[in-house]
Design a protein around this motif. Structure first.
Motif, PDB file in Angstrom:
ATOM      1  N   ALA A 194       0.839  -1.194   0.000  1.00 34.83           N
ATOM      2  CA  ALA A 194       0.000   0.000   0.000  1.00 34.83           C
ATOM      3  C   ALA A 194       0.868   1.235   0.000  1.00 34.83           C
ATOM      4  N   GLU A 209      -2.752   5.923   1.534  1.00 42.66           N
ATOM      5  CA  GLU A 209      -3.995   5.142   1.410  1.00 42.66           C
ATOM      6  C   GLU A 209      -4.415   4.540   2.744  1.00 42.66           C
ATOM      7  N   LEU A 210      -3.546   4.664   3.740  1.00 39.22           N
ATOM      8  CA  LEU A 210      -3.772   3.953   4.989  1.00 39.22           C
ATOM      9  C   LEU A 210      -4.492   4.829   6.008  1.00 39.22           C
ATOM     10  N   LYS A 239      -6.072  -0.667   5.597  1.00 40.74           N
ATOM     11  CA  LYS A 239      -6.588  -0.330   4.263  1.00 40.74           C
ATOM     12  C   LYS A 239      -7.650  -1.358   3.915  1.00 40.74           C
ATOM     13  N   ASP A 240      -8.788  -0.894   3.461  1.00 36.31           N
ATOM     14  CA  ASP A 240      -9.900  -1.774   3.097  1.00 36.31           C
ATOM     15  C   ASP A 240     -10.208  -2.775   4.206  1.00 36.31           C
TER      16      ASP A 240
END
Lengths: 434, 802
Positions: B210, B214-215, B236-237
């Protein structure tokens, strides 16, 4: 004795005063000439340390390793009252191209160095001394070890010298040939068994030196001058030289002269006189330039050096400096681009890699000069070289950065047209001129 | 105090402050790479050059101490020129491969280059390339990106205790490297990833997964040791992708142990149990929560109705949250059982009921740096408490004397003044000698139980124990400390020993005589909390050993893999096998739980809220950082609904906060903690002095990366050199006595259990001992961690069925 055989009568022999004798390096020779008498007098008469330092100050002896720092002043920095071991270090890490004076002191007059160090140890209260000898002059290391054994056996170093309570142990230490170990704090790290990398200063060795203890570091030639000063007095030494530069200086003359070698002459001797002693420029050619004090000093075109006297102020006024007295003489067949390429390569190879400007900058300089020498130069390279050199200068932990910048700045400054010619034509202005 | 001025702002600072510290105080940002507040000053990057009045050259702010009246300019023409030139030098050989570099977005070089770099490079020559090094499974290297700041070198040397990396070569050839063919094995190695200001050292497990932007970053508390380190979990996700330290000076400073940093990889293990399961005719079947809980409640009710409450045993992991422990206890109580315990790897419970309070570390974490004299009894420090040992290392660097009494002679990577390495059984005698010597030194005697008095009369103080006593009393080689700050810590190897009572009582007596701080430093993240809440047997209850040795009809397991997490793996397995019903609240489905009947999937620390209490008594709550996986539910919720289903009164908690309030009775937690923590014993404990056993003794150490179900499933941690296949490890002399050579296959037996292991020489093991690691399926069939053991050589090529 080949390196010294020329015009001995015209030289003033102080640090090499045994050179005219049949067995110059032996203890007997040295003692016959009055060697170790000063040490004995000082130790047995309990001469006061302050009186010795006063004489050294009067002598105007300045550090012969290149920086020219007054030795007497340096000695007065050592803490007088210190509860613990103090160290004495001699810097014989002679590794700069064109410098070969200290090795001759060890080869032909090691006992004068030992006596000088013992007097310094007495004065500064040091119990242990090290002579750090460059790894590429192995023979000198062995010679010095042999001289130490002689001196030890004769009772000039060791425990309770001359029946006094003064003891001094001196050891030879050798490096492995890294130029950076000539920098005093890198040398100290190396003695401690670590990788030779300069320390950030302050603290200076006088307060934090070998093993963290107060340490005095001087050059071989400086220590070797001490016995003479103690014998004849500081004033007499000063009078050998000129104002601000006392005594004699060993010049290592190399390059395009008839008789390259070491010449010990009085400070203030005109350059032309030294050049004459060395037999003048070889092959009947003209003098083009001189690097007067080793590659870390600025190159001087013939017109600047011909009128100069060889002393700290004289060379400084003429636009360079005395350095370690390593005269590299270049005749008119010398390609300055290639000469600079060689010097830059040296600093590129010898940078310790610790701090950024020097680690990265020396490689950059070398690569640009190399590219020019291969016919791939660009006009803007000359300004780039100047700029990169200035960016290294004064921004590094030790003086190697400045040393690497100086030749580039001075070569480009004094011989710019030659560099421009090389860039424009892709070949040297002086070589293959037919 | 000194008055100085930076960029026209006046400030008063202490003597010895450097320019960079003074500027940091003022909030003036000076760019830097090599400088780090926790490491020695190198002054090698030269990025922090500033202009100082009266100096013609720019000076490095990190290495220049301020002087009174100094005027410093960090943004003047000469300062900025110097900084920009250094930036240019740093970039000429840097690959500028930001698009494929993991550091991108959180890179000091990138950030500072934006401010100080030129838009276009003047460097047109060939760039330097440096070969990458394989330094192990945790840290990935891209050495061409390295700017030789040596932060990693200094960290491993100064904080880690061993110079595992160094700068070799000169000039442009200078490169950071480990010893030839060696990896970096520090238990703190992950910190060099954080320290690296460029992308030269990055996280191997996180690599290419990642981009930092994005984190989502959420705060949490590390759950693998009693320190309570502050961490930041990056998600993430809905998936945890990495864990970084969150700076907390008084706990973990800015560091994190590798265990806390890389354990998260175990959260994404394929072993994770995602739905409740019930064993039906010997086969596992997935089911829904309602069915599972009703079935579990029915079983519990039936068994307790039929056989009484004492037929139920409840085992709680010492890593479970306070909420989970509290509710488990409520359930046991509601079902009429006093059989509950969290001390799974302990075997000696003679101190139960004799303590004045909850045993704890005895001091705060930063105090560790201040002690002058330290004695550690039975602890493999670096293994058990990586960051705690780093604090003690600082004390030792400041001149403290560290003394060790232990059955293992593992190198703590700091100077040890005196050490005695003996069999666990003999440690009691050694401690008694120290007590006797101390009593002589202090001209004091304590009121001691008769058994101990008799022992003290009888024994002779040897030189090495006398030396330890003298050290603790403050006597030194060059000078004596009249009033030393002294501490005695009892570690996990002592805690798990059958003679823990003797060891602790003697430690208490010694500390009483010399005025030392006494502390217990157990493994597990919530030991102190579980003890304070009393997740332990009631007056008529059974402790964990009794529950396993005298099997129960039903077991409720909270986050426990019995044969790996208990003192006696063989006994644990047997107990589970014979039980009518085993209900396991677990994160993982594993062989270790094959003997269970109902598996209820609970959430690990990242998916639940909860509270942990550290060894120093700090109560720290955390929230979930991501949603529970599949049908997993937070442990406290599962226990609450189980309580409801069982119809036990008082299970009406809406949140973990409610449970926490109930735990502390509405008081502020620190008030309860303040009253509870006490290492002293209520009364004189009669101790057993005459245990004489000449046989071999097992040292059943739990390896650093086997301590709990999560770390056991973290692939990168399992790839480190600390994860070895279990062997019978012995001192060379011991091998000689037994006629064994390295590589021999031996049959080791403990009671009815046995295992076939390879012999390996390990001179860190005390004579008379065999080090056989615990918490491993291969040795789970053996008995007590610190019990008697026999070793028999197996003739080559004879098949053995153990």
């Amino acid at each position: 004795m080949t390196a010294l055989a020329h015009n001995l009568e015209k030289q003033t022999l102080v640090t090499l005063r045994t050179i005219t004798e049949p067995h110059p390096g032996s203890l007997d020779t040295y003692v016959k000439l009055g060697g170790y008498a000063q040490l004995k007098r000082i130790v047995t008469e309990k001469v006061k340390a302050t009186d010795i330092i006063t004489q050294i100050k009067l002598s105007n002896l300045r550090g012969r390793g290149g920086a020219g720092f007054p030795t007497g002043l340096k000695w007065s920095f050592m803490p007088r009252y210190y509860d613990g071991t103090k160290y004495l270090v001699c810097n014989t890490d002679e590794g700069e191209p064109g410098t070969f004076k200290d090795r001759d002191i060890i080869r032909y007059n090691p006992h004068q160095l030992i006596e000088g160090m013992a007097i310094a140890a007495y004065t500064l209260g040091a119990r242990v001394g090290y002579n750090y000898i460059h790894g590429e002059i192995w023979e000198d290391y062995e010679i010095f070890e042999a001289a130490l054994a002689e001196a030890r056996a004769a009772g000039y170093i060791g425990e309770n010298l001359f029946g006094s309570n003064f003891s001094f142990d001196l050891h030879a230490v050798h490096g492995y040939g890294a130029y950076i170990c000539g920098e005093e704090t890198a040398l100290i790290e190396s003695i401690e068994g670590k990788k030779g990398q300069p320390r950030f200063k302050p603290p200076f060795p006088a307060s934090f030196g070998v093993f963290g203890k107060p340490t005095n570091v001087n050059n071989t030639e400086s220590y070797a001058s001490i016995p003479w000063i103690m014998q004849h007095g500081g004033e007499a030494f000063q009078n050998l030289g000129v104002y601000n530069s006392g005594g004699t200086k060993l010049f290592s003359v190399s390059g395009h002269v008839v008789n390259p070698g070491n010449y010990e002459v009085r400070m203030g001797t005109p350059f032309t006189e030294l050049l004459e002693m060395a037999g003048g420029i070889w092959k009947g050619r003209e003098l083009k330039a001189v690097i007067p004090g080793g590659p870390s000093t600025a190159v001087m075109p013939a017109k600047n050096i011909l009128g100069a006297t060889l002393d700290y102020d004289g060379l400084s006024k003429a636009g360079s400096s005395l350095g370690a007295g390593s005269m590299i003489v270049m005749d008119d067949s010398t390609c300055m681009v290639k000469a600079l390429k060689r010097l830059s390569y040296f600093f590129f190879e010898e940078s310790c890699g610790q701090c950024t400007p020097c680690r990265e900058g020396t490689g950059w300089l070398y690569r640009v000069i190399k590219r020019i020498s291969e016919g791939q130069g660009r006009m803007e390279d000359l300004d780039l070289l100047t700029d990169v050199s200035s960016n290294i200068s004064g921004r590094t932990i030790c003086a190697l950065g400045d040393a690497a910048a100086t030749p580039v700045l001075s070569f480009v400054k004094h011989f710019r047209p030659e560099f421009e010619y090389y860039i424009q034509h892709g070949r040297s202005m002086v070589e293959n001129r037919e | 105090m000194l008055n100085i001025e930076i960029d026209g702002k006046a400030v008063e600072v202490d003597h010895g402050t450097t320019i960079i510290d003074a500027a940091d105080q003022l909030g003036i940002d000076i760019p830097r790479f090599c400088y780090h507040k926790k490491l020695s000053v190198a002054a090698n990057c030269r990025m922090c050059l500033v202009q100082v009045e009266k100096f013609n050259k720019p000076l490095p702010a990190c290495a220049t101490p301020v002087a009174d009246g100094m005027k410093i300019y960090t943004r003047s023409k000469s300062a900025v020129e110097a900084q920009k030139s250094v930036m240019e030098f740093l970039l000429i050989n840097h690959p500028l491969d930001c698009p494929i570099c993991d550091q991108g977005g959180e890179c000091d070089l990138q950030d500072i280059a934006v401010a100080y770099g030129a838009p276009k490079s003047r460097y047109t020559e060939e760039k330097r390339v440096v070969l990458n090094k394989n330094i192990g499974p945790l840290v990935s290297t891209d050495m061409t990106r390295c700017i030789q700041c040596t932060r990693c070198v200094r960290f491993l040397k100064e904080v880690g205790g061993m110079m595992e990396l160094g700068l070799v070569g000169r000039g442009e050839h200078a490169e950071i490297t480990a010893y030839v063919d060696k990896s970096v094995n520090s238990e703190l190695s992950g910190n060099i990833i954080d320290l690296c200001p460029v992308g030269a050292l990055t996280s191997k497990p996180f690599r290419y997964t990642a981009r930092s932007w994005e984190l989502t970053r959420r705060p949490s508390i590390a759950p693998h040791d009693g320190l309570g380190s502050h961490i930041e979990v990056h998600v993430k996700d809905g998936k945890v992708l990495r864990v970084l330290p969150r700076e907390k000076e008084s706990i973990n400073e800015c560091w994190l142990s590798d265990r806390d940093r890389f354990s998260y990889e175990g959260l994404n293990s394929p072993d994770r149990l995602k739905v409740p399961m019930i064993k039906h005719n010997g086969a596992w079947q997935e089911t829904d929560w309602k069915t599972a809980l009703e079935f579990a409640a029915g079983q519990l009710k039936d068994i307790t109705n039929q056989y009484g409450g004492e037929a139920l045993g409840v085992l709680v992991s010492p890593n479970s949250t306070m909420e989970e422990g509290f509710l488990a206890k409520q359930i046991a109580k509601g079902l009429g059982s006093q059989n509950i315990d969290y001390r799974l790897r302990q075997t000696d419970f003679r101190l139960d009921g004799k303590r004045l309070g909850t045993p704890w570390m005895g001091c705060n974490i930063p105090d560790l740096e201040q002690f002058d004299r330290i004695l550690i009894i039975g602890s493999n420090l670096r293994n058990e408490h990586p960051l705690l040992s780093q604090r003690i290392r600082k004390a030792v660097a400041n001149g403290a004397e560290l003394n060790i009494i232990s059955p293992l002679d593992n190198n703590p990577l700091m100077a040890v003044k005196h050490k005695v390495v003996v069999r666990p059984n003999d440690m009691v005698n050694v401690l008694a000698q120290v007590l006797k010597a101390m009593s002589g030194l202090q001209r004091l005697s304590l009121c001691l139980p008769p058994s101990l008095n008799a022992l003290l009369e009888e024994i002779n103080v040897r030189a090495n124990t006398q030396a330890i006593a003298e050290s603790l009393a403050g006597l030194g080689e060059s000078y004596d400390l009249v009033s030393p700050k002294t501490a005695i810590f009892v570690g996990n190897l002592a805690l798990n020993d059958p003679r823990f009572t003797e060891m602790f009582s003697l430690a208490e007596a010694i500390s009483g005589l010399c005025g030392a701080t006494l502390g217990l430093i157990p493994a597990g993240s919530n030991n102190t909390g579980q003890h304070m809440m009393g997740v332990m047997p009631g007056p008529q209850g059974m402790h964990v050993r009794a529950m396993l040795e005298i099997p129960r009809k039903a077991y409720l397991l909270v986050n426990v893999e019995p044969e790996l997490d208990c003192h006696n793996g063989a006994a644990a397995r047997k107990a589970m096998q014979q039980a009518e019903c085993v209900i396991a609240l677990t994160m993982y489905k594993s062989e270790a739980l094959d003997d269970a009947d109902i598996l209820l999937p609970i959430a690990p620390f990242t998916e639940t809220s909860g509270t942990l209490m550290s060894m120093e008594g700090r109560v720290q709550s955390f929230s979930a950082v991501t949603k529970p996986l599949g049908e997993c539910r937070p442990g406290w919720k599962v226990l609450r609904v189980l309580g409801n289903t069982l119809g036990i009164a008082g299970f009406d908690y809406d949140s973990s906060e409610d449970v926490k309030k109930a735990i502390f009775g509405g008081e502020k937690p620190s008030a309860v903690v303040w009253r509870s923590l006490n290492n002293n014993l209520k009364e004189l404990v009669e101790i057993e002095v005459n245990i004489k056993s000449d046989g071999l003794q097992r040292i059943g150490e739990v390896p650093m990366y086997q301590i709990d179900p999560i770390v056991r499933r973290s692939p990168p941690l399992q790839k480190t050199k600390y994860n070895r296949k279990p062997m019978a490890m012995m001192h060379a002399q011991q091998m000689l006595t037994l006629g064994l050579v390295a590589g021999d296959q031996v049959l080791v037996r403990q009671g009815e259990g046995s295992a076939v292991l390879e012999v390996r020489q390990d001179d860190h093991v005390a004579l008379g001992c065999v080090r056989v690691q615990a918490a491993n399926p291969l040795t789970a069939s053996l008995g007590e961690l610190m019990g008697d053991i026999t070793v028999e050589k197996i003739a080559a090529n004879v098949a053995v069925t153990a």
